[in-house]
Design an enzyme around this catalytic site. Structure first.
Site, short mmCIF file in Angstrom:
data_model
loop_
_atom_site.label_atom_id
_atom_site.label_comp_id
_atom_site.label_asym_id
_atom_site.label_seq_id
_atom_site.Cartn_x
_atom_site.Cartn_y
_atom_site.Cartn_z
N ASP A 31 0.82 -0.99 0.05
CA ASP A 31 -0.02 -0.06 -0.10
C ASP A 31 0.90 1.17 -0.11
O ASP A 31 1.84 1.26 0.82
CB ASP A 31 -0.76 0.05 1.34
N SER A 117 -16.67 -2.05 -9.95
CA SER A 117 -17.42 -1.20 -9.39
C SER A 117 -18.97 -1.24 -10.33
O SER A 117 -18.62 -1.37 -11.51
CB SER A 117 -17.07 0.23 -9.43
N TYR A 141 -13.86 7.60 -13.16
CA TYR A 141 -13.61 6.74 -12.08
C TYR A 141 -14.09 5.25 -12.77
O TYR A 141 -13.47 4.43 -12.88
CB TYR A 141 -14.19 7.06 -10.86
N LYS A 145 -12.19 1.80 -14.06
CA LYS A 145 -12.51 0.48 -13.73
C LYS A 145 -12.92 -0.38 -14.69
O LYS A 145 -12.47 -1.67 -15.01
CB LYS A 145 -13.51 0.34 -12.63
#
Ligand code: UDP
Length: 329
Positions: A31, A117, A141, A145
């Site tokens: 991360d 998503s 966004y 995806k």
């Protein structure tokens, strides 16, 4: 063999780290801590601080550990910001996926589970939404995806990598003991915003429009508890282990709740009145988004267990009450 969780210090990633560990998996996390929190990770998890766009750190991880599968959560995920700064989203989200798939191919890692998503669908023509319905994202966004899914599709055909893409609807709630939960620098999501009222952090919640063609005029969404969501990732790994082919699944409950119903559930969960102000519609909000998750039910044998909104919100409340300033506490 270990499972590499990319973005394991974020909200959904950190719940998956716990769930995979509880399931007996050896978990390794990378991360960049741009939006994630190191404090969300259990102390015994091997952690690499770095960016997945850096192929060198991925090669280091794949060399130092035996990685069986990757679970990929790294992404910027603010819809409004993605409209303002589209290239930031393509650079981070799409660029991260390119680098990750390249490193998997170099290091012979063959399984990936991807956090996708409902934003890949855009404004639906009908609900509940099926995986086979058209994908027309209405913001960068969602587009990022969808591009990431398509990249996995072509790479899987060429390099024998198999993937499961999980298209989440609205994720809410927190780990059952209240030790980890949602902590975004810039909060935009409904449930944490509602709970900021009883926390004394905002005077009221603004409902973005009450003139939608829904039962009470407010937008309807399909909310899934983050622990139920995490379980779907474990089932997706089992599916790939059992030889399952690359696949895409919706993850939702199939039930829709309006913004006002969520506020009422939060009133019950917190035992406090929550002041409401009706505001203007938020640009780009579809009236109703509900998943058809039968495919995940039939193939992954997944089904949400925490289905009462009051229970989902109560778990979020436990986290927020104990950590009013998130991980800064
Ligand atoms: N919403 C709202 N007030 C807020 C935040 C969200 O009325 O302060 C509404 C929003 O319009 C949407 C629903 O709550 O209908 C869920 O929004 P969220 O941003 O949590 O998730 P989204 O569905 O946009 O992914």
């Amino acid at each position: 063999m270990s499972v590499l969780i990319c973005g394991g210090a974020g909200y959904i990633g950190s719940h998956n780290v716990r769930a995979f560990k509880a399931h007996g998996e050896d978990v390794i996390v990378i991360d960049n801590l741009y939006t994630g929190h190191k404090a969300s990770l259990p102390e015994d998890v091997k952690f690499y601080e770095g960016d997945i766009r850096d192929g060198k750190i991925l090669d280091k991880i794949f060399t130092e550990n035996k990685i069986e599968a990757v679970v990929h959560f790294c992404a910027f995920s603010l819809v409004g910001e993605s409209v303002e700064e589209p290239l930031k989203y393509f650079d981070n989200n799409v660029g991260g996926m390119i680098s990750l798939l390249e490193a998997m191919q170099r290091n012979d890692v063959k399984k990936i589970i991807f956090s996708s998503s409902a934003a890949t669908y855009g404004e639906p023509k009908k609900v509940p939404i099926l995986e086979t319905d058209p994908t027309n994202p209405t913001n960068p966004y969602g587009e990022s995806k969808l591009i990431m899914e398509k990249m996995m599709k072509w790479v899987s055909r060429r390099y024998d990598i198999r993937y499961v893409s999980l298209r989440y609807f609205n994720v809410a709630g927190a780990w059952h003991d209240g030790s980890i939960g949602e902590d975004h620098r810039h909060e935009t999501h409904l449930v944490p915003i509602i709970l900021q009222v009883p926390l004394g952090k905002r005077p009221h919640v603004t409902v973005y429009g009450d003139d939608y063609p829904t039962k009470d005029g407010t937008c309807i969404r399909d909310y899934v508890h983050v622990e139920d969501l995490a379980r779907a990732h474990i089932l997706a790994l089992e599916y790939l282990r059992n030889g399952g082919e690359s696949n895409i699944f919706n993850l939702g409950s199939g039930d829709g709740y309006s913004v006002m119903e969520m506020i009422n559930a939060a009133r019950k969960a917190t035992g406090q009145d929550i002041a409401v102000e009706i505001g203007a519609r938020r640009a780009g909000d579809p009236a109703k988004l509900v998943a058809d998750s039968n495919k995940a039910h039939e193939i992954l044998k997944w089904q949400p267990e925490i289905t009462r909104m009051e229970d989902i919100i109560a778990s979020a409340w436990k986290w927020h009450k104990g950590h009013p300033n998130g991980y800064a506490d």
